[in-house]
Design a protein around this motif. Structure first.
Motif, PDB file in Angstrom:
ATOM      1  N   LYS A 108      -7.646  13.474  11.678  1.00 43.08           N
ATOM      2  CA  LYS A 108      -6.919  12.225  11.929  1.00 43.08           C
ATOM      3  C   LYS A 108      -5.418  12.329  11.734  1.00 43.08           C
ATOM      4  O   LYS A 108      -4.653  11.735  12.477  1.00 43.08           O
ATOM      5  CB  LYS A 108      -7.505  11.073  11.117  1.00 43.08           C
ATOM      6  CG  LYS A 108      -7.454  11.223   9.632  1.00 43.08           C
ATOM      7  CD  LYS A 108      -8.174  10.030   8.978  1.00 43.08           C
ATOM      8  CE  LYS A 108      -8.073  10.081   7.481  1.00 43.08           C
ATOM      9  NZ  LYS A 108      -8.642  11.315   6.877  1.00 43.08           N
ATOM     10  N   ALA A 121      -6.549   2.362   5.176  1.00 45.27           N
ATOM     11  CA  ALA A 121      -5.143   1.938   5.066  1.00 45.27           C
ATOM     12  C   ALA A 121      -4.700   1.000   6.186  1.00 45.27           C
ATOM     13  O   ALA A 121      -3.860   0.131   6.001  1.00 45.27           O
ATOM     14  CB  ALA A 121      -4.236   3.170   5.016  1.00 45.27           C
ATOM     15  N   HIS A 169      -9.695   8.130  -1.760  1.00 42.85           N
ATOM     16  CA  HIS A 169     -10.212   8.455  -0.432  1.00 42.85           C
ATOM     17  C   HIS A 169     -10.558   7.211   0.392  1.00 42.85           C
ATOM     18  O   HIS A 169     -10.150   7.078   1.546  1.00 42.85           O
ATOM     19  CB  HIS A 169     -11.432   9.370  -0.558  1.00 42.85           C
ATOM     20  CG  HIS A 169     -11.758  10.092   0.704  1.00 42.85           C
ATOM     21  ND1 HIS A 169     -12.437  11.280   0.762  1.00 42.85           N
ATOM     22  CD2 HIS A 169     -11.476   9.782   2.003  1.00 42.85           C
ATOM     23  CE1 HIS A 169     -12.571  11.676   2.019  1.00 42.85           C
ATOM     24  NE2 HIS A 169     -11.992  10.783   2.788  1.00 42.85           N
ATOM     25  N   TYR A 195       0.832  -1.211   0.000  1.00 39.85           N
ATOM     26  CA  TYR A 195       0.000   0.000   0.000  1.00 39.85           C
ATOM     27  C   TYR A 195       0.868   1.263   0.000  1.00 39.85           C
ATOM     28  O   TYR A 195       0.694   2.165  -0.829  1.00 39.85           O
ATOM     29  CB  TYR A 195      -0.918  -0.013   1.227  1.00 39.85           C
ATOM     30  CG  TYR A 195      -1.686   1.270   1.400  1.00 39.85           C
ATOM     31  CD1 TYR A 195      -2.858   1.491   0.683  1.00 39.85           C
ATOM     32  CD2 TYR A 195      -1.236   2.268   2.251  1.00 39.85           C
ATOM     33  CE1 TYR A 195      -3.566   2.681   0.819  1.00 39.85           C
ATOM     34  CE2 TYR A 195      -1.934   3.458   2.395  1.00 39.85           C
ATOM     35  CZ  TYR A 195      -3.093   3.667   1.682  1.00 39.85           C
ATOM     36  OH  TYR A 195      -3.788   4.840   1.810  1.00 39.85           O
ATOM     37  N   ALA A 207      -9.591   4.102   0.018  1.00 41.12           N
ATOM     38  CA  ALA A 207      -8.401   3.302   0.313  1.00 41.12           C
ATOM     39  C   ALA A 207      -7.589   3.949   1.424  1.00 41.12           C
ATOM     40  O   ALA A 207      -7.066   3.271   2.318  1.00 41.12           O
ATOM     41  CB  ALA A 207      -7.550   3.154  -0.953  1.00 41.12           C
ATOM     42  N   SER A 208      -7.485   5.250   1.385  1.00 41.27           N
ATOM     43  CA  SER A 208      -6.733   5.979   2.398  1.00 41.27           C
ATOM     44  C   SER A 208      -7.370   5.807   3.778  1.00 41.27           C
ATOM     45  O   SER A 208      -6.678   5.551   4.770  1.00 41.27           O
ATOM     46  CB  SER A 208      -6.668   7.458   2.002  1.00 41.27           C
ATOM     47  OG  SER A 208      -6.100   8.222   3.025  1.00 41.27           O
ATOM     48  N   ASP A 209      -8.673   5.926   3.851  1.00 40.70           N
ATOM     49  CA  ASP A 209      -9.356   5.746   5.138  1.00 40.70           C
ATOM     50  C   ASP A 209      -9.218   4.320   5.669  1.00 40.70           C
ATOM     51  O   ASP A 209      -9.286   4.090   6.873  1.00 40.70           O
ATOM     52  CB  ASP A 209     -10.856   6.076   4.993  1.00 40.70           C
ATOM     53  CG  ASP A 209     -11.119   7.577   4.990  1.00 40.70           C
ATOM     54  OD1 ASP A 209     -10.154   8.357   5.122  1.00 40.70           O
ATOM     55  OD2 ASP A 209     -12.296   7.972   4.857  1.00 40.70           O
ATOM     56  N   ASP A 260      -9.226   5.508  12.469  1.00 39.27           N
ATOM     57  CA  ASP A 260      -8.602   6.663  11.821  1.00 39.27           C
ATOM     58  C   ASP A 260      -7.117   6.769  12.191  1.00 39.27           C
ATOM     59  O   ASP A 260      -6.281   7.091  11.354  1.00 39.27           O
ATOM     60  CB  ASP A 260      -9.316   7.952  12.257  1.00 39.27           C
ATOM     61  CG  ASP A 260     -10.588   8.210  11.453  1.00 39.27           C
ATOM     62  OD1 ASP A 260     -10.766   7.577  10.399  1.00 39.27           O
ATOM     63  OD2 ASP A 260     -11.395   9.049  11.885  1.00 39.27           O
TER      64      ASP A 260
END
Lengths: 147, 147, 147, 147, 147, 147, 147, 147
Positions: free
Chosen positions: F120, E45, E39, C142, E41-43, E59
């Motif tokens: 976050k 991770a 977005h 990732y 995917a980032s949240d 988070d």
């Protein structure tokens, strides 16, 4: 403003004492610091941690104990004076000078003119070269107290 | 991964050559760097900028020109080897060691056991003390290529 | 862009191999680095510099030789993974983690949940805690390759 | 000159108290600092911020709150003493040692000789290894007050 | 000479794409880097490391995993562009700007003139404020390729 | 030991006052510092240097004058508290947090749980997240005065 | 090894060209970098971001855009040459020299002997003072290619 | 809190005195520092170390002695004021400004508007530009004492 002046190198003449007296005479706000200058005590600094069979390790332990002090004092000083006499290898003094140089901290060398050539790298990174303690006192007086 | 090894100190024996040959023999991915080791050229490094009357200033200029090179190389190296021979003051080698120590960069000292005592501060901050170039080659081989 | 991932800690299971295979499977542009993981060779790293009578000094010399490698690799890495297994003291792994933390460099811990409590300071300064090598591979994938 | 000595590690014996008494006996100008050594309070340091269901997060929060203190104290100290006892994992002590090492700050280890081998990396970066609080007091006395 | 340009902030318009196309049009030697801009995917991770009950910790984990990437990329970039759009809090963009400022690294802000006032501290530490991607491309072209 | 606590962020509620009273109640040795919190005065900080026609430049000048103060105070603090309220963009608070994070200095965030998600990244680099001034006081009391 | 040489200062004579030709003649592995030396373009560097009414702000914007380039190049160079001609204030050249000095990076000054006195602080922090481009080429040749 | 304000540059008008009086009038807790402003004494600072034949070396020695003071004071200040008058080259003032900028420390420039253009790089890195000592006093009052 109080200034801290670190005195490195030769321990066989009274140059440290002369600098201290000069500073006192001119009432300069200086705290002088230094490695332990009692030669026998310095060599034995690590003995309390256990006797060593090998000279190398005795020296190693003592140097590191001394290093706790010198490293701390070198990182705290405002001006250093590094003195080279006419005897012995004095590699510790050159080592200190290199350490100061790498930290970007100002130092003054104090030595006679017959060792200019072997000290050229040490002098090249110094802010000044003095030949007598009186000259160093004058420089300190100027730098610290001149309006 | 390519490693850069900086060779500091004595220029009167062929230890630099021995290290280079050892590295070649073992096919170690090392780039060796060094100050200029041609003594006369090094002393004359600043002459092109104008002749000096005073020895001090000739030395000063040349040392600073040499410093452009050594300072850059010292800040770029991965491992340094600092060699002390049995002649001369070699304060520049001790100065380099102090400089490396203050930067927190690893160096290996290379010297005989008859100068352990005067080099104790320099050795105390080193990562290893070797007595022969062969030992240094072994250390480099281990550090760089051992799986 | 090539990333360098430093693998620190436990040497008795094949977690390093699993990470490497995972990275290969996903074709991640990673160069893995590590201390020497051959236990006997690591303990003997300093022997070439001369045999020691005292265990303390043998360990000391070998640790410093190993330090030439680990210090350099730690200062060069992009991401570190620090692994704690269920045996031994593994103080070197915690030492590495503290070193990374002080440099402000990111590391991931890899350990089971039965040692959460004693590792709380090490985990608190980590960027992630993983329980399996697969999880670490996912994180690397990732971080490094996600568009 | 006032010195600050940071005491890290084992909290089950009275070594901190012995150092403080030794310093007092010799009238050394030392301010001692330390993490919170009340084990229950330390584990609960983050509870005021809200109860956690998961052990991991409770430990995480408390470690970070403790980190506000230890990080600050570690960056302010002049000399650290890192103590390893004969029980528990004590990874936080090794973590502190690595942190100090990376900052280039001097620390002394304090531990018995039966854990020399697992502590070899921690000792290799230390300025001294002591086996008793009395030895540490002697070192502090020498470093701080020896003329 | 290759330049690395880090793109921080808003992910709801195509400004990143416009910068990349502009750089391509002018054949600028730029490698663009960025946080993960997907977005969802980032949240998510950190989800691979285990599901969380509390939103805060989900988070927290994801932000730290993202931080492995952003921290590394921020420390590597030559020029950053920090974009503020007209929606959302975008505290992460302001956080990035503060991080860049503290590192003493140059960044350009990209935002409309209706948010000049709330961004005044962020702009005050920037090297330039642009209102359109075209302007940023012009600045990059000038800085990187102008003879 | 005196601690310096820097208070950053929201200026519309009395949280600064609550922290100061809490510290006083517990007799904590804290010096609180802060940006100028008089909104009008802060916006006009640069006016004495000459009126500006453009809003951008008026803001720019004032922000830089304020920056003389905040930059200095941020580099001097021991612990920061960064407060986010429920109104306005508050990008300066997020900017301060990023600045602190890049310096590797500890900060505590203070905000309600309805803005967890947009904060976050700011929280991920914090040492603690508090929801009330009382919690912050408790943390300060523990960190600073707990034996 | 490739060296990067940054050329700062006077833009009205062809000294940059002479250095480049000299380096080419001697086949020195040098990448030369520089601020934008097209005076009109440099003064207009910020115009693309919007026209300014006030001269001060036009200069301010352009200087900052130029700063994106110069700051980056100064932090990347190995050796700088700072040239002072006989016209104009050339404060930007002195500013660059101070910037280099504070970073501890080596620079060579290039100027005639009729401005020795006003340049004494700039020269005092330099590694060499040259009067002609030929001398600089000789120094570069020695530093970079001398065996 | 005591603030240290370093005054650099022009020595032919009484601006230093005006700042000191202004600070006194407003009872600001400021310690002012400065290079030696006695022109003749400053030029002769190195003479005590031995007379020089060459002007260059006399200037060199004196500048370095002065540098012991200025370097130390620059690294200690909180706010600097750099003054450019309408005479002389004043390269030392621009050098000081570059030095401050590279250290990331805030400075205020003080000069008339007829030299805006040649000072654009110096102003671009400043936190404020003032035209009169009164303005500087106002800024200092605001930054240091405004609640």
């Amino acid at each position: 403003m109080q200034w801290t002046v670190y005195l490195s190198g030769e321990i066989h003449t009274d140059w440290r004492q002369q600098l201290k007296q000069g500073a006192e005479t001119h009432q300069l706000p200086i705290t002088f610091t230094s490695a332990v200058t009692d030669h026998a005590a310095s060599d034995a600094a690590g003995d309390v941690l256990g006797k060593e069979v090998e000279d190398f390790w005795r020296d190693h332990k003592s140097s590191k104990v001394n290093g706790i002090r010198t490293k701390t004092l070198i990182e705290r000083y405002d001006i250093a004076v590094v003195r080279f006499g006419d005897k012995y290898k004095q590699w510790n003094a050159a080592f200190d000078a290199g350490y100061c140089a790498a930290l970007g901290k100002p130092y003054i060398t104090l030595h006679n003119d017959d060792i200019i050539h072997p000290l050229k790298e040490v002098d090249a990174a110094a802010m000044a070269w003095a030949q007598t303690p009186e000259q160093v006192v004058e420089i300190l007086k100027y730098v610290i107290s001149k309006q």
